[in-house]
Design a protein around this motif. Structure first.
Motif, PDB file in Angstrom:
ATOM      1  N   PHE A 242       0.817  -1.188  -0.116  1.00 40.16           N
ATOM      2  CA  PHE A 242       0.015   0.055  -0.166  1.00 40.16           C
ATOM      3  C   PHE A 242       0.655   1.256  -0.055  1.00 40.16           C
ATOM      4  N   ALA A 243       1.974   1.361   0.517  1.00 33.25           N
ATOM      5  CA  ALA A 243       2.869   2.427   0.387  1.00 33.25           C
ATOM      6  C   ALA A 243       3.567   2.507  -0.821  1.00 33.25           C
ATOM      7  N   PHE A 244       3.670   1.584  -1.418  1.00 29.92           N
ATOM      8  CA  PHE A 244       4.108   1.549  -2.738  1.00 29.92           C
ATOM      9  C   PHE A 244       3.044   2.322  -3.718  1.00 29.92           C
ATOM     10  N   LEU A 245       1.715   1.674  -3.790  1.00 29.02           N
ATOM     11  CA  LEU A 245       0.700   2.327  -4.375  1.00 29.02           C
ATOM     12  C   LEU A 245       0.359   3.695  -4.330  1.00 29.02           C
TER      13      LEU A 245
ATOM     14  N   ALA B  64       2.556   5.747  -3.245  1.00 34.66           N
ATOM     15  CA  ALA B  64       3.703   6.521  -3.849  1.00 34.66           C
ATOM     16  C   ALA B  64       3.770   6.658  -5.308  1.00 34.66           C
ATOM     17  N   LEU B  65       2.873   5.656  -5.988  1.00 39.44           N
ATOM     18  CA  LEU B  65       2.573   5.856  -7.558  1.00 39.44           C
ATOM     19  C   LEU B  65       1.625   7.001  -7.961  1.00 39.44           C
ATOM     20  N   VAL B  66       0.717   6.825  -6.879  1.00 37.51           N
ATOM     21  CA  VAL B  66      -0.644   7.840  -7.036  1.00 37.51           C
ATOM     22  C   VAL B  66      -0.268   9.289  -6.643  1.00 37.51           C
ATOM     23  N   PHE B  67       0.408   9.562  -5.519  1.00 36.00           N
ATOM     24  CA  PHE B  67       0.518  10.860  -4.995  1.00 36.00           C
ATOM     25  C   PHE B  67       1.872  11.355  -5.024  1.00 36.00           C
ATOM     26  N   ARG B  68       2.098  12.584  -5.208  1.00 36.98           N
ATOM     27  CA  ARG B  68       3.346  13.328  -5.465  1.00 36.98           C
ATOM     28  C   ARG B  68       3.792  13.920  -3.948  1.00 36.98           C
ATOM     29  N   ALA B  69       5.130  13.694  -3.581  1.00 44.44           N
ATOM     30  CA  ALA B  69       5.515  14.329  -2.450  1.00 44.44           C
ATOM     31  C   ALA B  69       5.681  15.811  -2.484  1.00 44.44           C
ATOM     32  N   LYS B  70       5.679  16.432  -1.319  1.00 47.55           N
ATOM     33  CA  LYS B  70       5.435  17.988  -1.391  1.00 47.55           C
ATOM     34  C   LYS B  70       7.015  18.353  -1.522  1.00 47.55           C
ATOM     35  N   SER B  71       7.855  17.846  -1.320  1.00 49.08           N
ATOM     36  CA  SER B  71       9.431  18.222  -1.496  1.00 49.08           C
ATOM     37  C   SER B  71       9.351  19.632  -1.612  1.00 49.08           C
TER      38      SER B  71
END
Length: 117
Positions: free
Chosen positions: A105-108, A110-117
């Motif tokens: 679920f963490a991988f999925l 990460a694919l769907v959402f972008r980091a705010k960096s």
């Protein structure tokens, strides 16, 4: 009806304890999570977590303390049959599904959402 009340009281009590620790100390959420995993493991080492499970059912299975219980419970059970290597292997028997789900679920996410960096 009593099962629901005991589950609510135990799970709510564990969550309340975590919130009180968070509000009144400088510990972060990660520290408290780790603390609760260790507490769950310690309770299972002495056989007390199984009694809590009998009393509260899912009220004791849901919080993070049950992860510590599962780690030690699996390790101790496997150690009886396989010796010292069973301790290492047994930890992952009961927790493999949860760990695998968290990674997936963490991988999925990460694919769907972008980091705010």
């Amino acid at each position: 009806m009593m099962t629901f009340i005991s589950a609510f009281v135990v799970c709510g009590g564990i969550c309340l304890a975590g919130q009180l620790i968070y509000d009144n100390t400088k510990l972060t959420a990660g520290h408290i999570t780790s603390l609760f995993v260790v507490i769950g493991a310690a309770l299972d080492t002495f056989g007390w977590y199984d009694k809590l499970l009998e009393f509260a059912g899912m009220g004791a299975s849901l919080p993070i303390t049950s992860f510590g219980h599962s780690l030690i419970h699996g390790a101790l059970a496997k150690a009886q049959s396989d010796g010292i290597m069973g301790i290492l292997l047994g930890m992952f028997d009961l927790t493999a599904a949860g760990i695998t789900s968290a990674i997936l679920f963490a991988f999925l996410a990460a694919l769907v959402f972008r980091a705010k960096s």
